[in-house]
Design a protein around this motif. Structure first.
Motif, PDB file in Angstrom:
ATOM      1  N   ILE A   1       6.698  -1.630  -7.404  1.00  0.00           N
ATOM      2  CA  ILE A   1       6.153  -2.885  -7.931  1.00  0.00           C
ATOM      3  C   ILE A   1       5.503  -3.670  -6.791  1.00  0.00           C
ATOM      4  O   ILE A   1       6.055  -3.771  -5.698  1.00  0.00           O
ATOM      5  CB  ILE A   1       7.252  -3.757  -8.581  1.00  0.00           C
ATOM      6  N   ASP A   2       4.333  -4.241  -7.093  1.00  0.00           N
ATOM      7  CA  ASP A   2       3.705  -5.219  -6.206  1.00  0.00           C
ATOM      8  C   ASP A   2       2.790  -6.096  -7.051  1.00  0.00           C
ATOM      9  O   ASP A   2       2.310  -5.655  -8.098  1.00  0.00           O
ATOM     10  CB  ASP A   2       2.915  -4.537  -5.092  1.00  0.00           C
ATOM     11  N   PHE A   3       2.532  -7.302  -6.582  1.00  0.00           N
ATOM     12  CA  PHE A   3       1.733  -8.229  -7.388  1.00  0.00           C
ATOM     13  C   PHE A   3       0.233  -8.059  -7.160  1.00  0.00           C
ATOM     14  O   PHE A   3      -0.581  -8.593  -7.925  1.00  0.00           O
ATOM     15  CB  PHE A   3       2.121  -9.680  -7.064  1.00  0.00           C
ATOM     16  N   ASP A   4      -0.181  -7.337  -6.107  1.00  0.00           N
ATOM     17  CA  ASP A   4      -1.597  -7.261  -5.766  1.00  0.00           C
ATOM     18  C   ASP A   4      -2.235  -5.995  -6.320  1.00  0.00           C
ATOM     19  O   ASP A   4      -1.770  -4.879  -6.053  1.00  0.00           O
ATOM     20  CB  ASP A   4      -1.791  -7.304  -4.247  1.00  0.00           C
ATOM     21  N   LYS A   5      -3.323  -6.162  -7.059  1.00  0.00           N
ATOM     22  CA  LYS A   5      -3.955  -5.033  -7.747  1.00  0.00           C
ATOM     23  C   LYS A   5      -4.510  -4.009  -6.772  1.00  0.00           C
ATOM     24  O   LYS A   5      -4.353  -2.800  -6.978  1.00  0.00           O
ATOM     25  CB  LYS A   5      -5.070  -5.535  -8.664  1.00  0.00           C
ATOM     26  N   GLN A   6      -5.180  -4.451  -5.718  1.00  0.00           N
ATOM     27  CA  GLN A   6      -5.794  -3.487  -4.814  1.00  0.00           C
ATOM     28  C   GLN A   6      -4.747  -2.712  -4.020  1.00  0.00           C
ATOM     29  O   GLN A   6      -4.912  -1.515  -3.756  1.00  0.00           O
ATOM     30  CB  GLN A   6      -6.784  -4.197  -3.897  1.00  0.00           C
ATOM     31  N   ALA A   7      -3.650  -3.365  -3.650  1.00  0.00           N
ATOM     32  CA  ALA A   7      -2.567  -2.647  -2.991  1.00  0.00           C
ATOM     33  C   ALA A   7      -1.957  -1.615  -3.932  1.00  0.00           C
ATOM     34  O   ALA A   7      -1.650  -0.486  -3.521  1.00  0.00           O
ATOM     35  CB  ALA A   7      -1.498  -3.626  -2.512  1.00  0.00           C
TER      36      ALA A   7
ATOM     37  N   ALA B   1       0.806  -1.220   0.000  1.00  0.00           N
ATOM     38  CA  ALA B   1       0.000   0.000   0.000  1.00  0.00           C
ATOM     39  C   ALA B   1       0.837   1.266   0.000  1.00  0.00           C
ATOM     40  O   ALA B   1       0.300   2.359  -0.149  1.00  0.00           O
ATOM     41  CB  ALA B   1      -0.932   0.010   1.207  1.00  0.00           C
ATOM     42  N   GLY B   2       2.156   1.153   0.202  1.00  0.00           N
ATOM     43  CA  GLY B   2       3.022   2.318   0.054  1.00  0.00           C
ATOM     44  C   GLY B   2       3.519   2.950   1.332  1.00  0.00           C
ATOM     45  O   GLY B   2       3.929   4.118   1.321  1.00  0.00           O
ATOM     46  N   GLY B   3       3.544   2.214   2.441  1.00  0.00           N
ATOM     47  CA  GLY B   3       4.027   2.785   3.693  1.00  0.00           C
ATOM     48  C   GLY B   3       5.471   3.244   3.633  1.00  0.00           C
ATOM     49  O   GLY B   3       5.816   4.317   4.148  1.00  0.00           O
ATOM     50  N   PHE B   4       6.323   2.444   2.987  1.00  0.00           N
ATOM     51  CA  PHE B   4       7.739   2.803   2.857  1.00  0.00           C
ATOM     52  C   PHE B   4       7.885   4.093   2.045  1.00  0.00           C
ATOM     53  O   PHE B   4       8.557   5.051   2.465  1.00  0.00           O
ATOM     54  CB  PHE B   4       8.490   1.664   2.164  1.00  0.00           C
ATOM     55  N   THR B   5       7.249   4.132   0.892  1.00  0.00           N
ATOM     56  CA  THR B   5       7.311   5.323   0.043  1.00  0.00           C
ATOM     57  C   THR B   5       6.701   6.532   0.733  1.00  0.00           C
ATOM     58  O   THR B   5       7.195   7.657   0.598  1.00  0.00           O
ATOM     59  CB  THR B   5       6.600   5.046  -1.299  1.00  0.00           C
ATOM     60  N   GLU B   6       5.642   6.319   1.500  1.00  0.00           N
ATOM     61  CA  GLU B   6       5.016   7.435   2.211  1.00  0.00           C
ATOM     62  C   GLU B   6       5.990   8.075   3.196  1.00  0.00           C
ATOM     63  O   GLU B   6       6.050   9.300   3.319  1.00  0.00           O
ATOM     64  CB  GLU B   6       3.756   6.940   2.941  1.00  0.00           C
ATOM     65  N   GLY B   7       6.753   7.255   3.905  1.00  0.00           N
ATOM     66  CA  GLY B   7       7.741   7.810   4.827  1.00  0.00           C
ATOM     67  C   GLY B   7       8.809   8.610   4.109  1.00  0.00           C
ATOM     68  O   GLY B   7       9.229   9.679   4.584  1.00  0.00           O
ATOM     69  N   PHE B   8       9.255   8.130   2.947  1.00  0.00           N
ATOM     70  CA  PHE B   8      10.263   8.861   2.168  1.00  0.00           C
ATOM     71  C   PHE B   8       9.662  10.158   1.620  1.00  0.00           C
ATOM     72  O   PHE B   8      10.338  11.180   1.552  1.00  0.00           O
ATOM     73  CB  PHE B   8      10.804   7.974   1.052  1.00  0.00           C
ATOM     74  N   ARG B   9       8.392  10.130   1.250  1.00  0.00           N
ATOM     75  CA  ARG B   9       7.731  11.366   0.802  1.00  0.00           C
ATOM     76  C   ARG B   9       7.697  12.387   1.925  1.00  0.00           C
ATOM     77  O   ARG B   9       7.977  13.574   1.720  1.00  0.00           O
ATOM     78  CB  ARG B   9       6.302  11.057   0.338  1.00  0.00           C
ATOM     79  N   LYS B  10       7.360  11.924   3.125  1.00  0.00           N
ATOM     80  CA  LYS B  10       7.281  12.837   4.270  1.00  0.00           C
ATOM     81  C   LYS B  10       8.646  13.436   4.609  1.00  0.00           C
ATOM     82  O   LYS B  10       8.734  14.562   5.105  1.00  0.00           O
ATOM     83  CB  LYS B  10       6.724  12.094   5.484  1.00  0.00           C
ATOM     84  N   ALA B  11       9.717  12.682   4.344  1.00  0.00           N
ATOM     85  CA  ALA B  11      11.063  13.183   4.639  1.00  0.00           C
ATOM     86  C   ALA B  11      11.447  14.325   3.711  1.00  0.00           C
ATOM     87  O   ALA B  11      12.309  15.142   4.043  1.00  0.00           O
ATOM     88  CB  ALA B  11      12.081  12.048   4.533  1.00  0.00           C
TER      89      ALA B  11
END
Length: 368
Positions: free
Chosen positions: A32-38, A13-23
């Motif tokens: 990349i992820d295999f799950d469509k809804q995520a 769902a993007g928790g890692f990227t969200e933290g980098f955005r906040k920084a």
């Protein structure tokens, strides 16, 4: 100053990227992820980035290069599942159990980032008597990276959850990068200032929940109006995309028998806290203590993690607050596992807490 370019593997769902955005100062080139809804959740909340719904093993070298849009990738982040590793000596053979980790290594070999941040469950350190971790280190060392690793407690970085995570930082500079200094500690140490550092007290469940609209059984909506923040943590996660909106705050409905059981459980207690007539064989159900950070938020928080003030499990939004997602970070997907894809609950429970990721992102800036 040019952006620091990142790639997020197994992005969920993007928790890692969200933290980098906040920084601040980072740009996600692709994820990349295999799950469509995520991936839908990721792309909605990170509209300037591109997350691809792909089996990572199906992405060719040529496609990886094309996805970078001719940009140099400075940092790779992500946490592939590592359960059930297969070892041959201290090497990881081409066994299906190792495939996802091998793909992480393959992307690093192709992208040649200056730094990678590898996240996983804390149990990875003891897996197969420590041999799995040694084999992992060998794989990264062969790619030319100096490594540091440690179990970090998310609560020590402002997350209202005592969630232990294995973090490894790899650097091509020839120097090991240490872990970021904790910013928070338990209340007693914070008051005594034992470390002569001005660390704040851990964020508690009450700190996280006190401004949320109180929901009874089956109440709530996917989109509703937020209430004003009551403390600094709530101000921090109030949101900047759609400030004032709150998403995914829907309570499920329990039977009266379950409500009675939940109501009898004290804060901080579990099934063993109940009288014999109310107990079940399921022991991994506990009730949050409002005065402490939560225990690890799993994917089963609707049944296994109980609200401190209401006799029910958590909503997606309550769990997201414990994970430190902004209130206007919207999750897509179903609430039950009858569907083909992972649920909202899975997306929240599997995520890297954004504030832990932000601490890592702020820290590694000094080494780029």
């Amino acid at each position: 100053m040019p952006s620091i370019n990142t790639v997020d593997l197994f992005c969920g769902a993007g928790g890692f990227t969200e933290g980098f955005r906040k920084a601040g100062g980072y740009e996600t080139v692709f994820a990349i992820d295999f799950d469509k809804q995520a991936v839908d959740t990721f792309n909605y909340n990170h509209s300037a980035s591109s997350a691809y719904c792909r089996d990572i093993a199906s992405v060719s070298r040529e496609e990886i290069v094309e996805m970078t849009k001719a940009k140099h990738v400075d940092v790779v982040i992500g946490g592939p599942p590592c359960q059930g590793f297969s070892l041959a000596g201290l090497r990881l053979p081409d066994d299906p159990k190792n495939q996802l980790f091998k793909e992480y290594v393959r992307f690093i070999r192709i992208l040649q980032p200056e730094i990678f941040v590898f996240e996983n469950v804390s149990g990875i350190m003891s897996m197969q008597g420590g041999l799995a971790l040694e084999a992992i280190c060998n794989e990264f060392s062969r790619e030319g990276y100096e490594l540091s690793y440690q179990i970090l407690n998310s609560a020590d970085y402002g997350v209202p959850q005592a969630r232990p995570r294995f973090i490894m930082i790899g650097s091509r500079s020839g120097k090991r990068i240490p872990m970021p200094t904790p910013t928070h500690t338990n209340k007693i140490d914070a008051e005594l200032d034992l470390f002569h550092e001005k660390r704040a007290s851990h964020i508690t469940v009450k700190d996280a929940f006190s401004s949320l609209p109180i929901l009874e059984q089956s109440q709530g909506a996917e989109v509703s109006e937020n209430l004003p923040p009551l403390n600094s943590y709530q101000q921090l996660i109030f949101g900047t995309r759609q400030p004032g909106a709150i998403y995914n705050h829907r309570a499920t409905s329990h039977s009266q028998r379950i409500i009675d059981r939940y109501a009898a459980m004290p804060q901080g207690g579990d099934i063993r806290s109940l009288p014999p007539e109310l107990r079940t064989k399921k022991n991994n159900v506990y009730r949050l203590n409002e005065k402490l950070p939560a225990r690890t938020v799993t994917c089963n928080f609707r049944t296994d993690i109980l609200h401190p003030w209401q006799p029910r499990g958590l909503t997606t939004r309550e769990a997201a607050r414990l994970q430190s997602f902004d209130d206007d970070y919207r999750f897509f997907g179903n609430l039950t596992r009858k569907a083909r894809y992972v649920t909202q609950d899975d997306q929240v429970g599997n995520a890297v807490p954004p504030l832990l990721a932000m601490a890592l992102a702020q820290h590694i800036k000094d080494y780029l």
